[in-house]
Design an enzyme around this catalytic site. Sequence first.
Site, PDB file in Angstrom:
ATOM      1  CB  SER A  37      -0.934   0.040   1.196  1.00 19.25           C
ATOM      2  OG  SER A  37      -1.748  -1.063   1.371  1.00 19.25           O
ATOM      3  CB  ALA A  38       3.209   2.881  -1.137  1.00 20.36           C
ATOM      4  CG  HIS A  41       0.895   2.105   8.198  1.00 21.10           C
ATOM      5  ND1 HIS A  41      -0.546   2.140   7.922  1.00 21.10           N
ATOM      6  CD2 HIS A  41       1.287   1.017   7.449  1.00 21.10           C
ATOM      7  CE1 HIS A  41      -0.810   1.132   6.916  1.00 21.10           C
ATOM      8  NE2 HIS A  41       0.138   0.482   6.845  1.00 21.10           N
ATOM      9  NE  ARG A  89      -1.280  -7.842   4.218  1.00 19.13           N
ATOM     10  CZ  ARG A  89      -2.294  -8.064   3.491  1.00 19.13           C
ATOM     11  NH1 ARG A  89      -2.518  -9.020   2.944  1.00 19.13           N
ATOM     12  NH2 ARG A  89      -3.053  -6.898   3.087  1.00 19.13           N
ATOM     13  CB  SER A 145       1.578  -4.100   6.933  1.00 21.17           C
ATOM     14  OG  SER A 145       1.349  -2.565   7.151  1.00 21.17           O
ATOM     15  CB  CYS A 178       0.479   8.038 -19.189  1.00 16.10           C
ATOM     16  SG  CYS A 178      -0.150   7.071 -20.380  1.00 16.10           S
TER      17      CYS A 178
END
Length: 480
Positions: free
Chosen positions: A44-45, A48, A314, A341, A407
């Site tokens: 998810s980059a 946190h 994971r 994570s 793009c």
Amino acid sequence: MQAVVIGGGVVGCLIARELSRFRIKVVLVEKLEDIGQGVTKANSAILHGGYDDPPGTLRARFCAPGNLMFDKLAEELKFPVKRTGSIVVAKDRNELPKLEELLQNGINNGVKDLRIVGKNELRELEPHISDEFNYALFCGTAGITEPWMVAIASAMNVAANGGEVVTGEEVIGGKINEGRVTEVFLSSGRKIEADLVINAAGLFYEKVASAFNVNVPPVHLRKGEYILLDKKASELVNMIIFPLPTAAGKGKLVVPTVDGGVLLGPTSVELPEFSPEDVSTTDSGLTSVRESGEYLIPGIDNAKWFIKSFAGLRPETVQKDFYIKRAEELANFITVGAMRSPGLTAAPAIAEFVVSMIVPETGIDLVRRDDFVPCLEERVKIKELPAGKVSEMIDENPAYGRIVCQCNEVSEAEIVQAIRDGARTIDGIKFRTRAGFGRCQGGFCSWNIAKILARELKKDLSEVRQNSEGSWIVDGKVRQ
Ligand SMILES: Cc1cc2nc3c(=O)[nH]c(=O)nc-3n(C[C@H](O)[C@H](O)[C@H](O)COP(=O)(O)OP(=O)(O)OC[C@H]3O[C@@H](n4cnc5c(N)ncnc54)[C@H](O)[C@@H]3O)c2cc1C
């Protein structure tokens, strides 16, 4: 003295960089063609905040401090970080205690800029959030980055400080003498002398440990599927949006990406067996990701915006925590595994911890260098420069004016620079420059990138690959 770091993901690269501050030669070995292409490539980059990691875990210990280290790291290594902030949303007073629990846990974990907000502020922060939500836990330190660039830039910095970065070679074992590893063996037959070995092999940390007869907690895999949305979706999203967490994890999110897109996901599904190549996506997984996105931001489930689906794996253990330990069996072998994570966020703090606290347990006394260079030179991104500056650059080098990726507006000169920095494949270019990361996902530019790779590397086009062995683009000429 020589240290061998096994694994060129974000964890191995940051440890290798941290070791480079000392008088020890660092050899970083990655089995894939490029750095940062394992777990570090597909997640998810998110940086946190660190409010939901259970007390007493290594996750709780390293997440919040790791998060705060990213500003300096990004400044030194020139990778992007955006402090977007995050919210965990709750519907009503029944769900409020869960937010209060997270708030208290966050305070205990040392998380800064954390508070519960009511409906009015929630709407100001995220105007398109579903009307069903009345409260949120806001975390101002949460942010986003490009995890693969953290790894790539750290590896470049290792090389700039005299270390060696070996790619496309697998560590298969080593020579052991009197309870210490003295040599590390590579798949090519090369043997590397070693005074210190760090196993940061991601999904394969158990396999690497067993190649040295070291016991570590068994790993199992949990898949996360995602959908990447077009930049147009970003009009609906300002920050990272979490639903209330459950026993399965942080839930399926809506996350802005640093280059202006939006991610929906991930799912959280245990794989029945250890299948580290299985990054397939499923109809049911992607449907659940879309539904969860729509639940948080009505209107985001718009098929016209879907540009790619992908999955990451994971590395999990029953302890549900990182595993950072010097081996009982080998005095100079350290494993840094089970990096689920928030492994990305925690990685800089873990690197510092491993080098300052665990390496001394091996009997090695590291001496600081006074000539360590922490900074990398900034790489040009034409898209991010003002028009006047771009025209000056084009006057100096016309290749800045030849746009290869329409793009994301990536020029030929940037692609050539990426090759000089070590990119050898189309994905290597993509992850370094963002060429092929946009709406067409390389449909229009891959061919031109392949030609530039062939020209710069003096190879035949049939030798250019998408990423790994066998992923060629053309087989040969159909007509002479
Ligand atoms: C779905 C998902 C979502 C996540 N979201 C987040 C998030 O938002 N924020 C966060 O903080 N964390 C997140 N994480 C966790 C984070 O991505 C990982 O903790 C981190 O990327 C782990 O990095 P690593 O270096 O340990 O592993 P990797 O990136 O896998 O690196 C290990 C490397 O070792 C190499 N290797 C393996 N065996 C050998 C060998 N024998 N010889 C040489 N090289 C070898 C591999 O090829 C690989 O490149 C997420 C993870 C997943 C899967």
